[in-house]
Motif scaffolding. Structure first.
Motif, PDB file in Angstrom:
ATOM      1  N   GLU A   5      65.986 -42.897 -21.449  1.00  0.00           N
ATOM      2  CA  GLU A   5      65.957 -41.528 -20.930  1.00  0.00           C
ATOM      3  C   GLU A   5      64.525 -40.999 -20.812  1.00  0.00           C
ATOM      4  O   GLU A   5      64.144 -40.435 -19.790  1.00  0.00           O
ATOM      5  CB  GLU A   5      66.802 -40.635 -21.849  1.00  0.00           C
ATOM      6  N   ARG A   8      62.560 -42.940 -18.161  1.00  0.00           N
ATOM      7  CA  ARG A   8      63.081 -42.552 -16.846  1.00  0.00           C
ATOM      8  C   ARG A   8      62.465 -41.230 -16.416  1.00  0.00           C
ATOM      9  O   ARG A   8      62.000 -41.080 -15.285  1.00  0.00           O
ATOM     10  CB  ARG A   8      64.596 -42.425 -16.994  1.00  0.00           C
ATOM     11  N   ARG A   9      62.442 -40.279 -17.360  1.00  0.00           N
ATOM     12  CA  ARG A   9      61.899 -38.960 -17.042  1.00  0.00           C
ATOM     13  C   ARG A   9      60.403 -39.057 -16.751  1.00  0.00           C
ATOM     14  O   ARG A   9      59.904 -38.428 -15.824  1.00  0.00           O
ATOM     15  CB  ARG A   9      62.173 -38.001 -18.200  1.00  0.00           C
ATOM     16  N   PHE A  12      59.839 -40.651 -13.318  1.00  0.00           N
ATOM     17  CA  PHE A  12      60.173 -39.710 -12.251  1.00  0.00           C
ATOM     18  C   PHE A  12      59.114 -38.622 -12.142  1.00  0.00           C
ATOM     19  O   PHE A  12      58.689 -38.266 -11.045  1.00  0.00           O
ATOM     20  CB  PHE A  12      61.549 -39.073 -12.498  1.00  0.00           C
ATOM     21  N   THR A  13      58.681 -38.099 -13.289  1.00  0.00           N
ATOM     22  CA  THR A  13      57.677 -37.027 -13.294  1.00  0.00           C
ATOM     23  C   THR A  13      56.398 -37.485 -12.605  1.00  0.00           C
ATOM     24  O   THR A  13      55.826 -36.755 -11.791  1.00  0.00           O
ATOM     25  CB  THR A  13      57.373 -36.594 -14.751  1.00  0.00           C
ATOM     26  N   PHE A  16      57.157 -37.840  -8.755  1.00  0.00           N
ATOM     27  CA  PHE A  16      57.397 -36.547  -8.109  1.00  0.00           C
ATOM     28  C   PHE A  16      56.127 -35.698  -8.075  1.00  0.00           C
ATOM     29  O   PHE A  16      55.830 -35.068  -7.059  1.00  0.00           O
ATOM     30  CB  PHE A  16      58.533 -35.813  -8.831  1.00  0.00           C
ATOM     31  N   LEU A  41      61.930 -28.516  -1.563  1.00  0.00           N
ATOM     32  CA  LEU A  41      61.215 -29.411  -2.482  1.00  0.00           C
ATOM     33  C   LEU A  41      61.931 -29.471  -3.835  1.00  0.00           C
ATOM     34  O   LEU A  41      62.123 -30.555  -4.405  1.00  0.00           O
ATOM     35  CB  LEU A  41      59.771 -28.918  -2.660  1.00  0.00           C
ATOM     36  N   GLN A  42      62.354 -28.315  -4.330  1.00  0.00           N
ATOM     37  CA  GLN A  42      63.068 -28.280  -5.625  1.00  0.00           C
ATOM     38  C   GLN A  42      64.412 -29.000  -5.536  1.00  0.00           C
ATOM     39  O   GLN A  42      64.777 -29.785  -6.414  1.00  0.00           O
ATOM     40  CB  GLN A  42      63.307 -26.830  -6.049  1.00  0.00           C
ATOM     41  N   GLY A  45      63.837 -32.659  -5.461  1.00  0.00           N
ATOM     42  CA  GLY A  45      63.409 -33.153  -6.769  1.00  0.00           C
ATOM     43  C   GLY A  45      64.591 -33.346  -7.706  1.00  0.00           C
ATOM     44  O   GLY A  45      64.718 -34.393  -8.356  1.00  0.00           O
ATOM     45  N   LEU A  46      65.472 -32.356  -7.745  1.00  0.00           N
ATOM     46  CA  LEU A  46      66.631 -32.444  -8.653  1.00  0.00           C
ATOM     47  C   LEU A  46      67.586 -33.555  -8.213  1.00  0.00           C
ATOM     48  O   LEU A  46      68.100 -34.313  -9.035  1.00  0.00           O
ATOM     49  CB  LEU A  46      67.363 -31.102  -8.702  1.00  0.00           C
ATOM     50  N   TYR A  49      66.092 -36.955  -9.039  1.00  0.00           N
ATOM     51  CA  TYR A  49      66.178 -37.302 -10.464  1.00  0.00           C
ATOM     52  C   TYR A  49      67.593 -37.768 -10.820  1.00  0.00           C
ATOM     53  O   TYR A  49      67.765 -38.704 -11.597  1.00  0.00           O
ATOM     54  CB  TYR A  49      65.786 -36.096 -11.326  1.00  0.00           C
ATOM     55  N   ARG A  50      68.574 -37.109 -10.230  1.00  0.00           N
ATOM     56  CA  ARG A  50      69.974 -37.462 -10.503  1.00  0.00           C
ATOM     57  C   ARG A  50      70.262 -38.916 -10.096  1.00  0.00           C
ATOM     58  O   ARG A  50      71.023 -39.614 -10.737  1.00  0.00           O
ATOM     59  CB  ARG A  50      70.895 -36.500  -9.722  1.00  0.00           C
TER      60      ARG A  50
ATOM     61  N   ALA B  71      57.029 -24.993  -7.938  1.00  0.00           N
ATOM     62  CA  ALA B  71      58.261 -25.735  -7.589  1.00  0.00           C
ATOM     63  C   ALA B  71      58.400 -26.979  -8.461  1.00  0.00           C
ATOM     64  O   ALA B  71      59.488 -27.289  -8.958  1.00  0.00           O
ATOM     65  CB  ALA B  71      58.235 -26.110  -6.113  1.00  0.00           C
ATOM     66  N   VAL B  75      61.396 -27.908 -11.271  1.00  0.00           N
ATOM     67  CA  VAL B  75      62.175 -29.159 -11.254  1.00  0.00           C
ATOM     68  C   VAL B  75      62.072 -29.858 -12.606  1.00  0.00           C
ATOM     69  O   VAL B  75      63.070 -30.286 -13.186  1.00  0.00           O
ATOM     70  CB  VAL B  75      61.685 -30.092 -10.123  1.00  0.00           C
ATOM     71  N   LEU B  76      60.850 -29.947 -13.134  1.00  0.00           N
ATOM     72  CA  LEU B  76      60.659 -30.665 -14.396  1.00  0.00           C
ATOM     73  C   LEU B  76      61.335 -29.929 -15.559  1.00  0.00           C
ATOM     74  O   LEU B  76      61.926 -30.568 -16.435  1.00  0.00           O
ATOM     75  CB  LEU B  76      59.164 -30.879 -14.672  1.00  0.00           C
ATOM     76  N   ILE B  79      65.096 -30.687 -15.271  1.00  0.00           N
ATOM     77  CA  ILE B  79      65.525 -32.037 -15.681  1.00  0.00           C
ATOM     78  C   ILE B  79      65.368 -32.225 -17.188  1.00  0.00           C
ATOM     79  O   ILE B  79      66.131 -32.939 -17.804  1.00  0.00           O
ATOM     80  CB  ILE B  79      64.807 -33.174 -14.897  1.00  0.00           C
ATOM     81  N   GLU B  82      68.460 -30.637 -18.505  1.00  0.00           N
ATOM     82  CA  GLU B  82      69.636 -31.481 -18.235  1.00  0.00           C
ATOM     83  C   GLU B  82      69.646 -32.705 -19.141  1.00  0.00           C
ATOM     84  O   GLU B  82      70.685 -33.166 -19.564  1.00  0.00           O
ATOM     85  CB  GLU B  82      69.634 -31.954 -16.777  1.00  0.00           C
ATOM     86  N   VAL B  87      70.715 -36.781 -24.260  1.00  0.00           N
ATOM     87  CA  VAL B  87      70.043 -37.453 -25.369  1.00  0.00           C
ATOM     88  C   VAL B  87      70.784 -37.153 -26.662  1.00  0.00           C
ATOM     89  O   VAL B  87      71.034 -38.047 -27.469  1.00  0.00           O
ATOM     90  CB  VAL B  87      68.567 -36.986 -25.457  1.00  0.00           C
ATOM     91  N   MET B  90      73.938 -39.165 -26.937  1.00  0.00           N
ATOM     92  CA  MET B  90      73.634 -40.576 -27.207  1.00  0.00           C
ATOM     93  C   MET B  90      73.254 -40.760 -28.675  1.00  0.00           C
ATOM     94  O   MET B  90      73.702 -41.700 -29.340  1.00  0.00           O
ATOM     95  CB  MET B  90      72.489 -41.055 -26.314  1.00  0.00           C
TER      96      MET B  90
END
Lengths: 169, 169
Positions: A5, A8-9, A12-13, A16, A41-42, A45-46, A49-50, B71, B75-76, B79, B82, B87, B90
């Protein structure tokens, strides 16, 4: 990509954050105003990430993200077109709001193009992609990209010539 | 205006301009650029095309990126929010909290019971079917009906047997 997790974040960060200026320019070219561009853009981005796990290769990240943004712009344009006709609401920014450097006349000319032609021009000049790269992002043959670009630029050239003539008169 | 003669400088400029509109790049050879600069027929089109491509390239660079950091932050933030419950769930499962263990045990017991019931039902149906088939074969060979065979097998267990009743008396 199978990542924890946190990894992954982080991945992506990084992607992006690096891509966001280019993506925003693309969205602005596609939608014609900063507010909608920021929303697109937002949203992109979401959504990205999904579905970030579905991205197979890291190198494909920019094209993948661009495709998601384009779809977000199409959605945004459709939502907007229910209330306002596309191409008529380009914001001329006031002093102190947004900058004078943005070529709003050109952005407005872009909004009059059909969606696919507009996307092609924006990817070519706002993201500086080559014809084959645009073809890969839009999933069409190179020839289609060329014909769309030709049609779009001929039309824009005509419009800008006309507006210049009107400005002179 | 008359069409350009094939092979003439004007025709070649026209071809180059068409290619430029299809690719977004104008690179006129020096002698053609010199011709176009002074030619009243193809000169204006050349200058307009060059101006349009130059404006498009400049437009991307001139776009103010002020709304981008906000923006991206949104987004960050989203996420991160979310990701937090995912986490936590898990961690809860891996740490073996009492609640999770109890739920897992219940699910496992229910699954095992279900499997046992399914196997028993299949065996019952299979034994019944095979037995009935054997009795039918027996009927065809010996002429004794399945009912009589069953009665014969069941007779030791029945107190209604007349001989036993007599003996008991």
């Amino acid at each position: 990509m199978l990542l924890s997790e946190t990894a992954r974040r982080e991945a992506f960060t990084t992607l992006f954050s690096q891509m966001s200026p280019r993506l925003y320019r693309t969205a602005l070219g596609m939608l014609g105003n900063p507010h909608d561009a920021s929303d697109a853009l937002q949203e992109a981005g979401l959504k990205a990430y999904r579905y970030f796990d579905k991205l197979q290769q890291e190198e494909a990240g920019p094209a993948w993200l661009t495709r998601i943004l384009i779809n977000a712009c199409y959605d945004q344009g459709r939502r907007r077109s229910r209330t306002t006709p596309i191409g008529l609401e380009v914001e001329q920014e006031e002093a102190g709001g947004l900058p004078a450097e943005t070529d709003w006349e050109l952005v407005q000319a872009l909004q009059t193009l059909p969606e696919e032609q507009r996307t092609t021009v924006v990817l070519r000049f706002f993201q500086d992609l080559t014809v084959p790269q645009i073809a890969a992002v839009m999933n069409v043959p190179d020839g289609t990209v060329k014909s769309r670009l030709h049609a779009a630029l001929s039309r824009m050239r005509g419009q800008l010539m006309q507006s210049r003539r009107e400005g002179v008169q | 205006m008359k069409p350009h003669a094939v092979g003439s400088a004007c025709h070649r400029v026209q071809m180059e301009l068409d290619e430029a509109l299809a690719t977004g790049t104008l690179a006129l050879p020096a002698e053609l650029a010199l011709h176009a600069d002074g030619c009243p027929r193809c000169g204006p089109e050349y200058r307009d095309t060059e101006a349009l491509l130059s404006r498009l390239r400049g437009a991307a660079a001139g776009i103010e990126l002020g709304p981008v950091p906000q923006a991206v932050d949104k987004v960050l933030d989203q996420i991160t929010r979310e990701a937090a419950p995912r986490v936590f769930s898990m961690v809860e499962a891996s740490a073996g909290s009492p609640g999770a263990q109890h739920r897992q045990k219940q699910v496992r017991t229910r699954w095992i019971l279900g499997q046992v019931a399914a196997v028993a039902a299949v065996l019952l149906i299979a034994v019944g079917g095979i037995g009935y088939a054997i009795l039918k074969v027996n009927e065809a060979v010996s002429g004794v009906s399945p009912g009589d065979v069953l009665a014969k097998f069941a007779s030791p267990f029945r107190f209604t047997d007349t001989a036993k009743i007599e003996k008991a008396k």
